[in-house]
Write a protein that holds these residues in place. Structure first.
Motif, PDB file in Angstrom:
ATOM      1  N   GLY A  60       0.868  -1.144   0.170  1.00 45.56           N
ATOM      2  CA  GLY A  60      -0.159  -0.022   0.159  1.00 45.56           C
ATOM      3  C   GLY A  60       0.898   1.314  -0.045  1.00 45.56           C
ATOM      4  N   ASN A  61       2.039   1.058   0.088  1.00 45.32           N
ATOM      5  CA  ASN A  61       2.946   2.319   0.259  1.00 45.32           C
ATOM      6  C   ASN A  61       3.332   2.986  -0.858  1.00 45.32           C
ATOM      7  OD1 ASN A  61       3.049   1.915   3.199  1.00 45.32           O
ATOM      8  ND2 ASN A  61       4.732   0.807   3.062  1.00 45.32           N
ATOM      9  N   GLY A  62       3.360   2.128  -2.212  1.00 47.87           N
ATOM     10  CA  GLY A  62       3.640   2.702  -3.582  1.00 47.87           C
ATOM     11  C   GLY A  62       5.129   2.692  -3.600  1.00 47.87           C
ATOM     12  N   LEU A  63       5.698   3.026  -4.632  1.00 47.73           N
ATOM     13  CA  LEU A  63       7.120   3.442  -4.847  1.00 47.73           C
ATOM     14  C   LEU A  63       7.924   4.655  -4.387  1.00 47.73           C
ATOM     15  CD1 LEU A  63       6.977   2.530  -8.655  1.00 47.73           C
ATOM     16  CD2 LEU A  63       7.305   0.872  -6.779  1.00 47.73           C
ATOM     17  N   ALA A  64       8.918   4.688  -3.968  1.00 47.89           N
ATOM     18  CA  ALA A  64       9.824   5.566  -3.356  1.00 47.89           C
ATOM     19  C   ALA A  64       9.707   6.708  -4.360  1.00 47.89           C
ATOM     20  CB  ALA A  64      11.131   5.218  -3.318  1.00 47.89           C
ATOM     21  N   ALA A  65       9.702   6.610  -5.772  1.00 47.22           N
ATOM     22  CA  ALA A  65       9.869   7.687  -6.581  1.00 47.22           C
ATOM     23  C   ALA A  65       8.438   8.621  -6.398  1.00 47.22           C
ATOM     24  CB  ALA A  65      10.251   7.299  -8.134  1.00 47.22           C
ATOM     25  N   ALA A  66       7.219   7.770  -6.227  1.00 49.75           N
ATOM     26  CA  ALA A  66       5.998   8.471  -6.125  1.00 49.75           C
ATOM     27  C   ALA A  66       5.909   9.074  -4.624  1.00 49.75           C
ATOM     28  CB  ALA A  66       4.960   7.374  -5.981  1.00 49.75           C
ATOM     29  N   GLN A  67       6.807   8.867  -3.729  1.00 54.69           N
ATOM     30  CA  GLN A  67       6.898   9.335  -2.505  1.00 54.69           C
ATOM     31  C   GLN A  67       7.969  10.541  -2.478  1.00 54.69           C
ATOM     32  OE1 GLN A  67       7.699   6.204   0.204  1.00 54.69           O
ATOM     33  NE2 GLN A  67       5.929   5.026  -0.117  1.00 54.69           N
ATOM     34  N   GLY A  68       8.620  10.677  -3.635  1.00 54.82           N
ATOM     35  CA  GLY A  68       9.716  11.583  -3.780  1.00 54.82           C
ATOM     36  C   GLY A  68      11.049  11.125  -2.999  1.00 54.82           C
ATOM     37  N   ASN A  69      11.243   9.972  -2.876  1.00 55.03           N
ATOM     38  CA  ASN A  69      12.244   9.400  -2.279  1.00 55.03           C
ATOM     39  C   ASN A  69      13.579   8.938  -3.382  1.00 55.03           C
ATOM     40  OD1 ASN A  69      11.204   9.737   0.189  1.00 55.03           O
ATOM     41  ND2 ASN A  69      10.489   7.953   0.270  1.00 55.03           N
ATOM     42  N   GLY A  70      13.173   9.180  -4.494  1.00 52.32           N
ATOM     43  CA  GLY A  70      14.335   8.684  -5.703  1.00 52.32           C
ATOM     44  C   GLY A  70      14.664   7.466  -5.776  1.00 52.32           C
ATOM     45  N   SER A  71      13.599   6.261  -6.037  1.00 57.19           N
ATOM     46  CA  SER A  71      13.923   4.986  -5.980  1.00 57.19           C
ATOM     47  C   SER A  71      15.013   4.584  -7.325  1.00 57.19           C
ATOM     48  CB  SER A  71      12.737   4.250  -6.098  1.00 57.19           C
ATOM     49  OG  SER A  71      12.009   4.267  -7.345  1.00 57.19           O
ATOM     50  N   GLU A  72      15.115   5.550  -8.367  1.00 59.02           N
ATOM     51  CA  GLU A  72      15.758   5.049  -9.414  1.00 59.02           C
ATOM     52  C   GLU A  72      17.291   4.294  -9.242  1.00 59.02           C
ATOM     53  OE1 GLU A  72      12.574   7.610 -10.548  1.00 59.02           O
ATOM     54  OE2 GLU A  72      14.412   8.137  -9.158  1.00 59.02           O
ATOM     55  N   SER A  73      18.020   5.032  -8.429  1.00 59.89           N
ATOM     56  CA  SER A  73      19.253   4.541  -8.153  1.00 59.89           C
ATOM     57  C   SER A  73      19.311   3.188  -7.130  1.00 59.89           C
ATOM     58  CB  SER A  73      20.248   5.452  -7.366  1.00 59.89           C
ATOM     59  OG  SER A  73      19.705   5.935  -5.942  1.00 59.89           O
ATOM     60  N   MET A  74      18.088   3.342  -6.207  1.00 55.56           N
ATOM     61  CA  MET A  74      17.927   1.957  -5.494  1.00 55.56           C
ATOM     62  C   MET A  74      17.542   0.917  -6.247  1.00 55.56           C
ATOM     63  SD  MET A  74      17.768   0.809  -2.330  1.00 55.56           S
ATOM     64  CE  MET A  74      17.123  -0.699  -1.823  1.00 55.56           C
ATOM     65  N   MET A  75      16.827   1.023  -7.412  1.00 57.38           N
ATOM     66  CA  MET A  75      16.153  -0.246  -8.059  1.00 57.38           C
ATOM     67  C   MET A  75      17.318  -0.484  -9.076  1.00 57.38           C
ATOM     68  SD  MET A  75      13.775  -1.074  -6.405  1.00 57.38           S
ATOM     69  CE  MET A  75      13.621  -2.772  -7.350  1.00 57.38           C
ATOM     70  N   GLY A  76      18.049   0.394  -9.593  1.00 61.27           N
ATOM     71  CA  GLY A  76      19.081   0.023 -10.604  1.00 61.27           C
ATOM     72  C   GLY A  76      19.837  -1.068 -10.284  1.00 61.27           C
ATOM     73  N   GLY A  77      20.473  -0.974  -8.906  1.00 57.82           N
ATOM     74  CA  GLY A  77      21.217  -2.421  -8.457  1.00 57.82           C
ATOM     75  C   GLY A  77      20.663  -3.225  -7.906  1.00 57.82           C
ATOM     76  N   ALA A  78      19.746  -3.155  -7.365  1.00 52.90           N
ATOM     77  CA  ALA A  78      18.938  -3.969  -6.436  1.00 52.90           C
ATOM     78  C   ALA A  78      18.287  -5.263  -7.259  1.00 52.90           C
ATOM     79  CB  ALA A  78      18.028  -3.333  -5.528  1.00 52.90           C
ATOM     80  N   THR A  79      17.457  -4.755  -8.162  1.00 51.63           N
ATOM     81  CA  THR A  79      16.930  -5.724  -9.217  1.00 51.63           C
ATOM     82  C   THR A  79      17.747  -6.445  -9.785  1.00 51.63           C
ATOM     83  OG1 THR A  79      16.144  -4.194 -10.755  1.00 51.63           O
ATOM     84  CG2 THR A  79      14.646  -4.837  -9.099  1.00 51.63           C
ATOM     85  N   ASP A  80      18.776  -5.629 -10.376  1.00 53.58           N
ATOM     86  CA  ASP A  80      19.881  -6.530 -11.187  1.00 53.58           C
ATOM     87  C   ASP A  80      20.857  -7.757 -10.231  1.00 53.58           C
ATOM     88  OD1 ASP A  80      19.541  -4.577 -13.134  1.00 53.58           O
ATOM     89  OD2 ASP A  80      21.258  -3.443 -12.752  1.00 53.58           O
ATOM     90  N   GLY A  81      20.470  -7.356  -9.149  1.00 53.35           N
ATOM     91  CA  GLY A  81      21.131  -8.510  -8.046  1.00 53.35           C
ATOM     92  C   GLY A  81      20.414  -9.830  -8.365  1.00 53.35           C
ATOM     93  N   MET A  82      19.226  -9.807  -8.378  1.00 54.07           N
ATOM     94  CA  MET A  82      18.294 -10.827  -8.621  1.00 54.07           C
ATOM     95  C   MET A  82      18.468 -11.374 -10.031  1.00 54.07           C
ATOM     96  SD  MET A  82      16.195 -13.334  -7.622  1.00 54.07           S
ATOM     97  CE  MET A  82      15.440 -14.515  -8.632  1.00 54.07           C
ATOM     98  N   MET A  83      18.759 -10.547 -11.012  1.00 54.91           N
ATOM     99  CA  MET A  83      18.798 -11.092 -12.268  1.00 54.91           C
ATOM    100  C   MET A  83      20.103 -11.579 -12.705  1.00 54.91           C
ATOM    101  SD  MET A  83      15.623 -11.145 -12.756  1.00 54.91           S
ATOM    102  CE  MET A  83      14.245 -10.247 -11.916  1.00 54.91           C
ATOM    103  N   GLY A  84      21.266 -11.482 -11.867  1.00 49.87           N
ATOM    104  CA  GLY A  84      22.435 -12.171 -12.271  1.00 49.87           C
ATOM    105  C   GLY A  84      23.567 -11.361 -11.752  1.00 49.87           C
ATOM    106  N   GLY A  85      23.466 -10.364 -10.840  1.00 51.62           N
ATOM    107  CA  GLY A  85      24.838  -9.707 -10.610  1.00 51.62           C
ATOM    108  C   GLY A  85      24.274  -8.644  -9.330  1.00 51.62           C
ATOM    109  N   GLY A  86      25.140  -7.890  -9.211  1.00 49.74           N
ATOM    110  CA  GLY A  86      24.763  -6.891  -8.105  1.00 49.74           C
ATOM    111  C   GLY A  86      25.380  -7.537  -6.851  1.00 49.74           C
ATOM    112  N   SER A  87      25.106  -6.839  -5.501  1.00 50.61           N
ATOM    113  CA  SER A  87      25.645  -7.353  -4.322  1.00 50.61           C
ATOM    114  C   SER A  87      24.653  -7.798  -3.808  1.00 50.61           C
ATOM    115  CB  SER A  87      26.160  -6.055  -3.709  1.00 50.61           C
ATOM    116  OG  SER A  87      25.304  -5.159  -3.263  1.00 50.61           O
ATOM    117  N   ALA A  88      24.759  -8.565  -2.562  1.00 54.10           N
ATOM    118  CA  ALA A  88      23.814  -9.267  -1.807  1.00 54.10           C
ATOM    119  C   ALA A  88      24.136  -8.531  -0.296  1.00 54.10           C
ATOM    120  CB  ALA A  88      24.137 -10.817  -1.624  1.00 54.10           C
TER     121      ALA A  88
END
Length: 177
Positions: A102-130
């Protein structure tokens, strides 16, 4: 087909892992803002992941069920406590994802999720940090609880799910060839 030749508990766990991967792939474009956000879809997909995590996951790795077509490394059984802890961490993160829907995305809250999601979802899909092995989520020494997700943007909760999957795959799953 990846599950070709798998039977019994090995087939069951492969199907569970595939189901969770499909849920993450459904949610990933939403978390990146590439498709419209839908809290009901997040809750549904998180609920499905909850059903495959924690004890439901670890019971599918009985002693002697490695080898053959299984992608499980011997480290699953050699470090069974760490494996079980990650399975429980995944359950907690998936429960938190459902709670945060129910909270929605950080970008919608003005928290700038773009940098957060760029690395985080890449971690699941084959790289990134754990996340730090043995530590809590978000780099803390204290483990995250489901309730800690209540005010968290959904994409950040999703990132924790993806990072937990990635951490487990790095240590306990054979790489695809």
């Amino acid at each position: 087909m990846a599950h070709s030749g798998a039977t019994g508990v090995v087939l069951e766990r492969m199907q569970g892992m595939s189901a969770m991967a499909k849920k993450l792939k459904t949610l990933s474009p939403m978390m990146r803002g590439q498709v419209p956000y839908d809290a009901d879809v997040v809750r549904r997909e998180a609920g499905a992941m909850i059903g495959h995590a924690g004890e439901q996951m670890t019971r599918l790795f009985p002693e002697g069920s490695g080898g053959g077509v299984s992608k499980a490394l011997p480290s699953v059984w050699e470090n069974s406590e760490e494996f079980a802890a990650l399975a429980q961490e995944l359950r907690t993160a998936a429960e938190g994802l459902k709670l945060s829907a129910g909270n929605g995305l950080a970008a919608a809250q003005g928290n700038g999720s773009e940098s957060m999601m760029g690395g985080a979802t890449d971690g699941m899909m084959g790289g990134g940090s754990a996340p730090a092995m043995g530590g809590g989520m978000m780099g803390s020494d204290l483990p995250m609880t489901t309730e800690m997700f209540a005010d968290m943007p959904t994409d950040r909760a999703f990132a924790m799910v993806a990072q937990t999957c990635s951490a487990c795959h790095q240590k306990f799953r054979k790489e695809d060839k």
